[in-house]
Design a protein around this motif. Structure first.
Motif, short mmCIF file in Angstrom:
data_model
loop_
_atom_site.label_atom_id
_atom_site.label_comp_id
_atom_site.label_asym_id
_atom_site.label_seq_id
_atom_site.Cartn_x
_atom_site.Cartn_y
_atom_site.Cartn_z
N LEU A 161 127.28 -48.87 91.52
CA LEU A 161 127.29 -47.99 90.36
C LEU A 161 126.45 -46.75 90.61
N ASN A 162 126.98 -45.63 90.22
CA ASN A 162 126.24 -44.37 90.22
C ASN A 162 126.05 -43.91 88.77
N LYS A 163 125.32 -42.83 88.59
CA LYS A 163 125.00 -42.34 87.26
C LYS A 163 126.24 -42.24 86.38
N GLY A 164 126.17 -42.87 85.21
CA GLY A 164 127.28 -42.83 84.26
C GLY A 164 128.28 -43.95 84.39
N ASP A 165 128.17 -44.74 85.46
CA ASP A 165 129.10 -45.86 85.64
C ASP A 165 128.69 -47.04 84.76
N VAL A 166 129.69 -47.85 84.39
CA VAL A 166 129.49 -48.99 83.48
C VAL A 166 130.05 -50.25 84.12
N PHE A 167 129.36 -51.38 83.91
CA PHE A 167 129.81 -52.67 84.43
C PHE A 167 129.49 -53.73 83.40
N VAL A 168 130.37 -54.74 83.28
CA VAL A 168 130.15 -55.79 82.28
C VAL A 168 129.93 -57.12 83.00
N PHE A 169 128.97 -57.89 82.51
CA PHE A 169 128.65 -59.22 83.02
C PHE A 169 129.01 -60.24 81.94
N PRO A 170 130.03 -61.07 82.15
CA PRO A 170 130.46 -62.02 81.12
C PRO A 170 129.36 -63.02 80.77
N ILE A 171 129.39 -63.46 79.56
CA ILE A 171 128.38 -64.38 79.02
C ILE A 171 128.22 -65.62 79.90
N GLY A 172 126.97 -65.94 80.19
CA GLY A 172 126.64 -67.19 80.87
C GLY A 172 126.77 -67.18 82.38
N LEU A 173 127.33 -66.12 82.97
CA LEU A 173 127.56 -66.11 84.41
C LEU A 173 126.36 -65.50 85.15
N ILE A 174 126.07 -66.04 86.34
CA ILE A 174 124.97 -65.54 87.15
C ILE A 174 125.30 -64.12 87.62
N HIS A 175 124.32 -63.22 87.49
CA HIS A 175 124.53 -61.83 87.90
C HIS A 175 123.21 -61.22 88.34
N PHE A 176 123.29 -60.06 88.96
CA PHE A 176 122.08 -59.36 89.41
C PHE A 176 122.35 -57.86 89.48
N GLN A 177 121.24 -57.10 89.59
CA GLN A 177 121.31 -55.66 89.83
C GLN A 177 120.28 -55.31 90.91
N PHE A 178 120.70 -54.52 91.90
CA PHE A 178 119.86 -54.21 93.05
C PHE A 178 119.93 -52.71 93.32
N ASN A 179 118.78 -52.05 93.34
CA ASN A 179 118.72 -50.62 93.63
C ASN A 179 118.83 -50.42 95.14
N ILE A 180 119.96 -49.89 95.59
CA ILE A 180 120.17 -49.70 97.02
C ILE A 180 119.79 -48.30 97.47
N GLY A 181 119.18 -47.53 96.58
CA GLY A 181 118.78 -46.18 96.92
C GLY A 181 117.31 -46.07 97.27
N GLU A 182 116.93 -44.90 97.77
CA GLU A 182 115.55 -44.63 98.16
C GLU A 182 114.76 -43.96 97.05
#
Length: 216
Positions: free
Chosen positions: A142-163
């Motif tokens: 995801l870049n600035k302004g992008d959207v993502f949905v994580f369904p209820i109850g499912l394992i998920h994560f977010q990782f900053n891959i930038g510097e």
């Protein structure tokens, strides 16, 4: 008979609106959290509508960057749920600001009571969730302004891959979505899970289990 009607009335009044029978909705226009007693219910007690103020529906501070150096993961989550924001009571929503240091991680976790809709505000995030049973991974950058949905109850994560630092905001479909961080519940439960269970489940040596438990 009066006792019977009292019990029925109490059950109806304390049910979460999300658990109401189909076709029923919350009855009042608003129901601000009010809990003068040490009593736990599925939901929160309502204030008298005559005493509700505009401030009950106002929250400030989400412009403030979180302290990403306070933990080894390099992330900070500011969850605004019904405990912080009484006006959310019965509305079925909450909000979170997530800050990431460069290569910071919001580790694998679930929200047992809420779907999460995340929008990237700054930086570049690698996000993903894994389905139940088939263990299929759905991932996206995801870049600035992008959207993502994580369904209820499912394992998920977010990782900053930038510097550079990254920021995201999430809306969740519950006033109290809950949080289960995978590593914390497995290796940091209180009391600890029997190490033989973890050794068998993960095929680790006991020294590895001991090491992981000490990290939490």
């Amino acid at each position: 008979m009066q006792q019977f009607y009292f019990i029925i009335g109490f059950v109806v009044c304390t049910r979460s609106p999300t658990e109401a029978p189909k076709g029923y909705e919350k009855l009042p226009d608003l129901c601000t959290k009010h809990c003068p007693l040490e009593l736990f219910v599925n939901g929160e007690f309502c204030k008298d509508p005559a005493t509700v103020k505009a401030n009950n529906f106002f929250f400030f501070g989400l412009n403030i960057r979180g302290n990403t150096s306070a933990n080894k993961l390099g992330s900070s989550v500011n969850l605004v749920d019904v405990d912080k924001f009484p006006g959310l009571n019965t509305l079925g929503i909450s909000l979170a600001r997530i800050d990431f240091a460069p290569y910071g991680l919001n580790p694998p976790h679930t929200h047992p009571r809420g779907t999460e809709l995340l929008v990237a505000i700054e930086g570049t995030l690698l996000v993903a969730f894994v389905t139940s049973n088939l263990n299929k991974l759905f991932t996206k950058v995801l870049n600035k302004g992008d959207v993502f949905v994580f369904p209820i109850g499912l394992i998920h994560f977010q990782f900053n891959i930038g510097e550079t630092n990254a920021v995201s905001f999430s809306g969740l479909s519950s006033q109290n979505p809950g949080l289960i961080t995978t590593t914390n519940v497995v290796f940091g439960s209180n009391p600890p899970i029997n190490p033989n269970v973890l050794i068998k489940a993960f095929q680790f040596d006991k020294s590895v289990v001991d090491y992981l438990e000490k990290q939490l």
